[in-house]
Design a protein around this motif. Sequence first.
Motif, PDB file in Angstrom:
ATOM      1  N   GLY A   4       0.775  -1.242   0.000  1.00  0.00           N
ATOM      2  CA  GLY A   4       0.000   0.000   0.000  1.00  0.00           C
ATOM      3  C   GLY A   4       0.801   1.284   0.000  1.00  0.00           C
ATOM      4  O   GLY A   4       0.337   2.267   0.539  1.00  0.00           O
ATOM      5  N   GLY A  32       1.091   9.526  11.582  1.00  0.00           N
ATOM      6  CA  GLY A  32       0.397   8.947  10.431  1.00  0.00           C
ATOM      7  C   GLY A  32      -1.103   8.815  10.680  1.00  0.00           C
ATOM      8  O   GLY A  32      -1.588   9.045  11.796  1.00  0.00           O
ATOM      9  N   SER A  33      -1.815   8.448   9.609  1.00  0.00           N
ATOM     10  CA  SER A  33      -3.282   8.314   9.710  1.00  0.00           C
ATOM     11  C   SER A  33      -3.687   7.137  10.581  1.00  0.00           C
ATOM     12  O   SER A  33      -4.679   7.207  11.303  1.00  0.00           O
ATOM     13  N   ALA A  34      -2.956   6.038  10.472  1.00  0.00           N
ATOM     14  CA  ALA A  34      -3.373   4.835  11.201  1.00  0.00           C
ATOM     15  C   ALA A  34      -3.311   5.091  12.706  1.00  0.00           C
ATOM     16  O   ALA A  34      -4.226   4.710  13.452  1.00  0.00           O
ATOM     17  N   CYS A  84     -10.235  -0.705   5.032  1.00  0.00           N
ATOM     18  CA  CYS A  84      -8.814  -0.657   5.381  1.00  0.00           C
ATOM     19  C   CYS A  84      -8.554  -1.618   6.551  1.00  0.00           C
ATOM     20  O   CYS A  84      -9.360  -1.707   7.481  1.00  0.00           O
ATOM     21  N   TYR A 137      -8.992  -0.664  10.574  1.00  0.00           N
ATOM     22  CA  TYR A 137     -10.170  -0.137  11.266  1.00  0.00           C
ATOM     23  C   TYR A 137     -10.759  -1.128  12.289  1.00  0.00           C
ATOM     24  O   TYR A 137     -10.981  -0.774  13.446  1.00  0.00           O
ATOM     25  N   ASN A 173     -14.353   6.752   4.377  1.00  0.00           N
ATOM     26  CA  ASN A 173     -13.019   6.847   3.784  1.00  0.00           C
ATOM     27  C   ASN A 173     -13.179   7.146   2.289  1.00  0.00           C
ATOM     28  O   ASN A 173     -13.514   6.272   1.518  1.00  0.00           O
ATOM     29  N   ASN A 215      -9.729   3.209   0.070  1.00  0.00           N
ATOM     30  CA  ASN A 215      -8.845   2.062  -0.060  1.00  0.00           C
ATOM     31  C   ASN A 215      -9.618   0.857   0.476  1.00  0.00           C
ATOM     32  O   ASN A 215     -10.082   0.905   1.614  1.00  0.00           O
ATOM     33  N   ASP A 232     -11.561   9.272   7.165  1.00  0.00           N
ATOM     34  CA  ASP A 232     -10.176   9.012   6.769  1.00  0.00           C
ATOM     35  C   ASP A 232      -9.968   9.616   5.376  1.00  0.00           C
ATOM     36  O   ASP A 232     -10.440   9.078   4.378  1.00  0.00           O
ATOM     37  N   THR A 234      -6.997  10.280   3.921  1.00  0.00           N
ATOM     38  CA  THR A 234      -5.589  10.077   3.591  1.00  0.00           C
ATOM     39  C   THR A 234      -5.293  10.337   2.111  1.00  0.00           C
ATOM     40  O   THR A 234      -4.237  10.851   1.765  1.00  0.00           O
ATOM     41  N   PHE A 235      -6.250   9.980   1.238  1.00  0.00           N
ATOM     42  CA  PHE A 235      -6.010  10.132  -0.211  1.00  0.00           C
ATOM     43  C   PHE A 235      -6.692  11.381  -0.782  1.00  0.00           C
ATOM     44  O   PHE A 235      -7.052  11.407  -1.958  1.00  0.00           O
ATOM     45  N   SER A 249      -2.835  12.272   6.069  1.00  0.00           N
ATOM     46  CA  SER A 249      -1.435  11.862   6.208  1.00  0.00           C
ATOM     47  C   SER A 249      -0.560  12.564   5.176  1.00  0.00           C
ATOM     48  O   SER A 249      -1.016  12.858   4.068  1.00  0.00           O
ATOM     49  N   GLU A 307       1.084   9.524   1.990  1.00  0.00           N
ATOM     50  CA  GLU A 307       0.610   9.240   0.638  1.00  0.00           C
ATOM     51  C   GLU A 307       0.777  10.477  -0.243  1.00  0.00           C
ATOM     52  O   GLU A 307       0.971  10.370  -1.448  1.00  0.00           O
ATOM     53  N   THR A 330       5.515   7.376   2.989  1.00  0.00           N
ATOM     54  CA  THR A 330       4.664   6.608   3.920  1.00  0.00           C
ATOM     55  C   THR A 330       5.456   6.141   5.142  1.00  0.00           C
ATOM     56  O   THR A 330       4.907   6.033   6.230  1.00  0.00           O
ATOM     57  N   GLN A 335       5.565   8.243   8.581  1.00  0.00           N
ATOM     58  CA  GLN A 335       4.449   8.147   9.525  1.00  0.00           C
ATOM     59  C   GLN A 335       4.159   9.478  10.210  1.00  0.00           C
ATOM     60  O   GLN A 335       4.292   9.632  11.431  1.00  0.00           O
TER      61      GLN A 335
HETATM   62  C1  LIG Z   1      -7.219   4.850   3.606  1.00  0.00           C
HETATM   63  C2  LIG Z   1      -5.952   4.757   4.390  1.00  0.00           C
HETATM   64  N1  LIG Z   1      -5.917   5.266   5.622  1.00  0.00           N
HETATM   65  C3  LIG Z   1      -4.807   5.207   6.365  1.00  0.00           C
HETATM   66  C4  LIG Z   1      -3.655   4.628   5.885  1.00  0.00           C
HETATM   67  C5  LIG Z   1      -2.440   4.623   6.748  1.00  0.00           C
HETATM   68  O1  LIG Z   1      -1.812   5.847   6.595  1.00  0.00           O
HETATM   69  P1  LIG Z   1      -0.473   6.158   7.395  1.00  0.00           P
HETATM   70  O2  LIG Z   1       0.617   5.459   6.657  1.00  0.00           O
HETATM   71  O3  LIG Z   1      -0.345   7.636   7.350  1.00  0.00           O
HETATM   72  O4  LIG Z   1      -0.644   5.636   8.757  1.00  0.00           O
HETATM   73  C6  LIG Z   1      -3.627   4.080   4.618  1.00  0.00           C
HETATM   74  C7  LIG Z   1      -2.428   3.468   4.082  1.00  0.00           C
HETATM   75  O5  LIG Z   1      -2.343   3.089   2.921  1.00  0.00           O
HETATM   76  C8  LIG Z   1      -4.817   4.129   3.861  1.00  0.00           C
HETATM   77  O6  LIG Z   1      -4.884   3.572   2.647  1.00  0.00           O
END
Ligand SMILES: Cc1ncc(COP(=O)(O)O)c(C=O)c1O
Length: 380
Positions: A33, A94-96, A120, A123, A165, A169, A197, A199-200, A228, A231, A236, A239
Amino acid sequence: MKISSKYLNLELSYFAKVRKLIAQHNALNMAEGYSGFHCSSELIKLVQKYLSESLNQFAPVSGEPLLRHMIAEKVKHLYGHEYDENDEVTVTAGSAQGVFTVLSALIKEGDEVIVFEPACLNYVPAIQMNGGQPVFVPLKSPDFHVDWEEVQKVISNRTRMIIVNSPHNPTGATFNELDMLRLQKIINGTKIIVLSDETFEHIIFDAESHQSMALYPKLAERSVIVSSFGETFHVTGWQIGYCLAPAQITKEIRTVQEVAIQSVNSPFQLALAEFLHKPEEYMGLRQFYQQKRDLFNELMEPSRFKPILTKGTFFEIFCYDAISDQNDREFAVKLLEEQGVAATPVSVFFHEKSKKHLLRFNFAKPDELLRKVADRLCKL
Ligand SMILES: Cc1ncc(COP(=O)(O)O)c(C=O)c1O
């Protein structure tokens, strides 16, 4: 000493297994990813500059003020909502980690959290690790849209949160204005918080515009946005991301953040803050990836894989109904071992095994690699 595993069944280890197979078969990696591109050399120079400034102690829990300021400015400019940089913006690892922190801060034992599937990988475990109960709503064929009637039906007095999201993803589906208005209507008058989310947010195609919660005041007032830099700037592994939320929620998030990670390191935050002065670095991303998406689709056109055209992210799902009856996990392994191409079976993004014949390809790769992959897949 023996311990009993709390999380033995987690699918998160899937990529660790695949990584081994990819190395063993020297396969072309369209499975994982992350972006296959280098970040800007200017960003690296900024990191080097700040690393040499002896900024080696704890940063504020909320993040470096300069980065929070730049994030708030960017969001105001793009989506119109003014987040207070002191009380409503938090820099995360990071997002996660943002998602985990938000769930940890807001979910109590037994609270229900609505999750759209496929989802994802982080979650559901993050909900469960924090005592929540995932409530699954499948995205609908053929384009993985949300059936809002179905969402309405699963809402109960225990529903505390909906995770959305867009761009999505693994499917590349995006929300449109109607989705946002339906969401707004559904949560109106409830205690539900939206975890969005985004992120994209900068990777969206065909002149569509990203539907941020920050575009809709009534949604923004009851949403937490996570995003984040990973991406967006091809980093990535660094973080670093952020959470945007009303002050009262932000306070809760920062409490968890302090316990969990204390803070994100200063030199990288300051480098990102300075780099954000160049909007062309993120505004140009959609054209960059659209060229990749279009090339990959053109190259795959003669194949028997059928695309479900992605509208955002650097992922696209292809159906292999015309090639095999095997389930997607077996077929993905076969593809890896026999053709040397790694893709992700979409069933890993479901809590129950899916019978669909779908694979996710990551097209954030140099053109030459996309050509090689398509060349191999067109032979099937
Ligand atoms: C939709 C989505 N959210 C969060 C993440 C994780 O992001 P990060 O690497 O900033 O933690 C990803 C990673 O691919 C993602 O696809």
